[in-house]
Design a protein around this motif. Structure first.
Motif, mmCIF file in Angstrom:
data_model
loop_
_atom_site.group_PDB
_atom_site.id
_atom_site.type_symbol
_atom_site.label_atom_id
_atom_site.label_comp_id
_atom_site.label_asym_id
_atom_site.label_seq_id
_atom_site.Cartn_x
_atom_site.Cartn_y
_atom_site.Cartn_z
ATOM 1 N N PRO A 41 0.925 -1.308 -0.187
ATOM 2 C CA PRO A 41 0.085 -0.084 0.102
ATOM 3 C C PRO A 41 0.927 1.297 -0.032
ATOM 4 O O PRO A 41 2.045 1.257 0.624
ATOM 5 N N TRP A 42 0.280 2.231 -0.487
ATOM 6 C CA TRP A 42 1.099 3.500 -0.792
ATOM 7 C C TRP A 42 0.424 4.992 -0.737
ATOM 8 O O TRP A 42 -0.882 4.684 -0.308
ATOM 9 N N GLU A 43 0.747 6.104 -0.822
ATOM 10 C CA GLU A 43 0.317 7.172 -0.864
ATOM 11 C C GLU A 43 -1.255 7.272 -1.549
ATOM 12 O O GLU A 43 -2.264 7.779 -1.139
ATOM 13 N N LEU A 44 -1.077 6.678 -2.654
ATOM 14 C CA LEU A 44 -2.586 6.915 -3.448
ATOM 15 C C LEU A 44 -3.413 6.037 -2.486
ATOM 16 O O LEU A 44 -4.581 6.656 -2.573
ATOM 17 N N ASN A 45 -3.211 4.770 -2.023
ATOM 18 C CA ASN A 45 -4.190 4.346 -1.291
ATOM 19 C C ASN A 45 -4.666 5.157 0.028
ATOM 20 O O ASN A 45 -5.748 5.285 0.229
ATOM 21 N N ALA A 46 -3.667 5.811 0.599
ATOM 22 C CA ALA A 46 -3.937 6.482 1.696
ATOM 23 C C ALA A 46 -4.885 7.543 1.475
ATOM 24 O O ALA A 46 -5.700 7.675 2.148
ATOM 25 N N ALA A 53 -13.128 8.878 5.143
ATOM 26 C CA ALA A 53 -12.874 8.625 6.628
ATOM 27 C C ALA A 53 -14.278 8.997 7.338
ATOM 28 O O ALA A 53 -14.444 8.890 8.436
ATOM 29 N N SER A 54 -15.260 9.881 6.647
ATOM 30 C CA SER A 54 -16.579 10.000 7.229
ATOM 31 C C SER A 54 -17.403 8.997 7.334
ATOM 32 O O SER A 54 -18.502 8.984 8.138
ATOM 33 N N LEU A 89 0.728 4.521 6.468
ATOM 34 C CA LEU A 89 0.439 5.542 5.708
ATOM 35 C C LEU A 89 -1.171 5.689 5.705
ATOM 36 O O LEU A 89 -1.746 6.864 5.746
ATOM 37 N N VAL A 90 -1.818 4.552 5.351
ATOM 38 C CA VAL A 90 -3.238 4.569 5.085
ATOM 39 C C VAL A 90 -3.707 4.743 6.524
ATOM 40 O O VAL A 90 -4.897 5.596 6.681
ATOM 41 N N THR A 91 -3.483 4.045 7.522
ATOM 42 C CA THR A 91 -4.084 4.150 8.921
ATOM 43 C C THR A 91 -4.045 5.525 9.531
ATOM 44 O O THR A 91 -4.825 6.353 9.929
ATOM 45 N N VAL A 94 -6.253 8.125 7.663
ATOM 46 C CA VAL A 94 -7.547 7.883 7.938
ATOM 47 C C VAL A 94 -7.818 8.497 9.315
ATOM 48 O O VAL A 94 -8.944 9.230 9.696
ATOM 49 N N HIS A 95 -6.974 8.098 10.295
ATOM 50 C CA HIS A 95 -7.136 8.641 11.755
ATOM 51 C C HIS A 95 -7.025 10.142 11.775
ATOM 52 O O HIS A 95 -7.806 10.923 12.386
#
Ligand SMILES: Cc1cc2nc3c(=O)[nH]c(=O)nc-3n(C[C@H](O)[C@H](O)[C@H](O)COP(=O)(O)O)c2cc1C
Length: 369
Positions: A41-46, A53-54, A89-91, A94-95
Motif C-alpha cells: 500500500p502507498w500514498e495513493l491508497n492513503a 473517513a466520514s 500511511l493509510v491508517t 484515515v485517523h
C-alpha cells in the motif's frame, strides 16, 4: 454531520471500544492498486481511504495474509514489513481525517492461479476441485480461469491459522482499529464450510462441526492475539458457492451455528453479504439472517444492494445495526453526508474498479456544501 435522532443512519453505534458516529460503513473493496513489486500500500491508497473517513467504519480491502493467500494481481498484502509500513500511511491518513479503519484478512484458497503462487505451485483448497471462477494474473492478462488446486494436508492447517494470527498482529501494529476475517464470497474459510467443495473425510470435513473447525480456529487465534472486541467476521450465507438447488448446505443451520460459535468467542461483529451478483430466494435469505441475528450477540452489519432508504428501514426495524456500502462508496466518498441530505448519488464506473491509477479511484469529488 448533524446528529438527527430521526435518521437511524446517523445515530452512533458502539463497536467494542469504538464509538462509530454513523451506521454508514464502507464495505471491503478490492481495487488492485498496490505498489509493485511487493503488493505494498502507498500514498495513493492513503489518499483514497482518507477521502472516505466520514464513514462510520472503513473496512479496508481484502489483503493476503501470506504469499499463498493471494489470488489476484496487485492486491495488497499484510505479511511483510514493507506492507505494514505502507498500511501505516493509510491508517495515519484515515485517523488524521477523523476516521476509523479495520483491515480484511484474506486467504483465497482455490480462487487463484499458479502464476500468482510461490514457485508457481497450485493453489490450495479443502479438496482438489477447481472453481468455476476467473482471476487476473497481471495487468495485461485479462481474465483467466483459476487453476486446479491441491487439497491441503490436515497438518498444514495450523500453519495457515498462524499466518492469520500474525497478519492480525501486523495489522494492529500498523495502526488498524481491528480486523475482519474474510469468511465470505467463496474464499478459503467459506470453501471449508461448503459441501460442494469440501469432500474431506478428516476432522475438517463431513459434519458441520468439522467444516466449521478451520473458521473457529482462525477466529480463536485472532481473538486471543488482538482481542475479540477488535475482530469481525464476514460471510455470504446465501450466495456464491451456495447452490440454491443443493439443500444439503442448509444456510440457516450452517450460518446459525457459525454465528453461535463466533458469538461464544466474543467477536464484535458479523457482516453478511446478503446479495451481490446473485438473487437469493428471499424467504430463505430472511430465515437465514434471522437465525444469525438470533444466535450472534454482537453487532450485525448488513450489506448488498442497499440504498439510503432500504438501509434506514433495515436498521429501524431492528434487523441490522449498521449497513455497509460497497459500490456507492467508490463513487461517493462522502456517502454518509449524501445519504443524510438525500443528495444525488454518483454511479461508479465499472471499468476502473480493478487495477489502474487515480482515475476512478481518488478523482470522485465530495459534493459542494
Ligand atoms: C470492485 C469490488 C471489489 C470488491 N472487493 C471485495 C473484497 O475485497 N472483500 C469482500 O469481502 N467483498 C468485496 N466486494 C464485495 C463488496 O464488499 C460488497 O459486498 C458488494 O459490492 C455488494 O455491496 P454494494 O451493493 O453496496 O456494492 C467487492 C465488490 C466490488 C464491486
Amino acid at each position: 454531520m448533524p446528529n438527527s435522532p430521526a435518521d437511524p443512519l446517523v445515530s452512533p453505534l458502539q463497536l467494542g471500544p469504538l464509538t462509530l458516529p454513523n451506521r454508514v460503513l464502507m464495505a471491503p473493496l478490492t481495487r488492485s492498486r498496490s505498489k509493485q513489486p511487493g503488493d505494498i500500500p502507498w500514498e495513493l491508497n492513503a489518499r483514497y481511504y482518507a477521502q472516505r473517513a466520514s464513514s462510520g467504519l472503513i473496512i479496508a480491502e481484502a489483503s493476503q495474509i501470506s504469499p499463498q493467500g493471494k489470488g489476484y494481481a496487485f492486491t495488497p498484502g499484510i505479511h511483510t514489513d514493507d506492507q505494514a509500513e505502507g498500511w501505516r500511511l493509510v491508517t495515519d491518513a484515515v485517523h488524521a481525517a477523523g476516521g476509523r479503519i479495520f483491515l480484511q484478512l484474506w486467504h483465497v484458497g482455490r480462487i487463484s492461479h499458479s502464476d500468482l503462487q510461490p514457485n508457481k505451485q497450485p493453489p490450495v483448497a479443502p479438496s482438489a476441485i477447481r472453481a468455476e471462477s476467473m482471476t487476473y494474473t497481471s495487468k495485461d492478462s485479462g481474465r483467466v480461469p483459476v487453476s486446479e488446486p491441491r487439497a491441503l494436508e490436515a497438518g498444514e492447517i495450523p500453519g495457515i491459522v498462524e499466518d492469520y494470527r500474525l497478519a492480525a498482529r501486523r495489522a494492529i501494529d500498523a495502526g488498524f482499529d481491528g480486523v475482519e476475517i474474510h469468511g465470505a464470497n467463496g474464499y478459503l474459510l467459506d470453501q471449508f464450510l461448503r459441501l460442494a467443495c469440501n469432500k474431506r473425510t478428516d476432522e475438517y470435513g463431513g459434519s458441520l462441526e468439522n467444516r466449521m473447525r478451520f473458521a473457529r480456529m482462525v477466529a480463536e487465534a485472532i481473538a486471543a492475539e488482538i482481542g475479540p472486541e477488535r475482530t469481525g467476521y464476514r460471510i455470504t450465507p446465501c450466495g456464491g458457492l451456495d447452490d440454491p438447488n443443493n439443500p444439503a448446505d442448509h444456510p440457516a443451520e450452517t450460518f446459525g451455528a457459525l454465528a453461535e460459535t463466533l458469538s461464544s468467542i466474543g467477536l464484535v461483529y458479523m457482516h453478511a453479504v446478503e446479495r451481490f451478483r446473485t438473487s437469493p430466494d428471499e424467504n430463505r435469505l430472511e430465515s437465514t439472517l434471522g437465525a444469525i441475528r438470533e444466535r450472534f450477540k454482537g453487532v450485525y452489519i448488513a450489506n448488498g444492494a442497499y440504498t439510503g432508504d432500504t438501509a434506514r428501514h433495515r436498521i429501524s426495524s431492528g434487523l441490522a445495526d449498521a449497513v455497509a456500502f460497497g459500490r456507492l462508496f467508490i463513487s461517493n466518498p462522502d456517502l454518509p453526508m449524501r445519504l443524510y441530505k438525500g443528495a444525488e448519488l454518483v454511479e461508479p464506473d465499472q471499468s476502473t474498479f480493478y487495477i489502474g491509477d487515480e482515475r476512478g479511484y481518488t478523482d470522485y469529488p465530495a459534493m459542494d456544501l
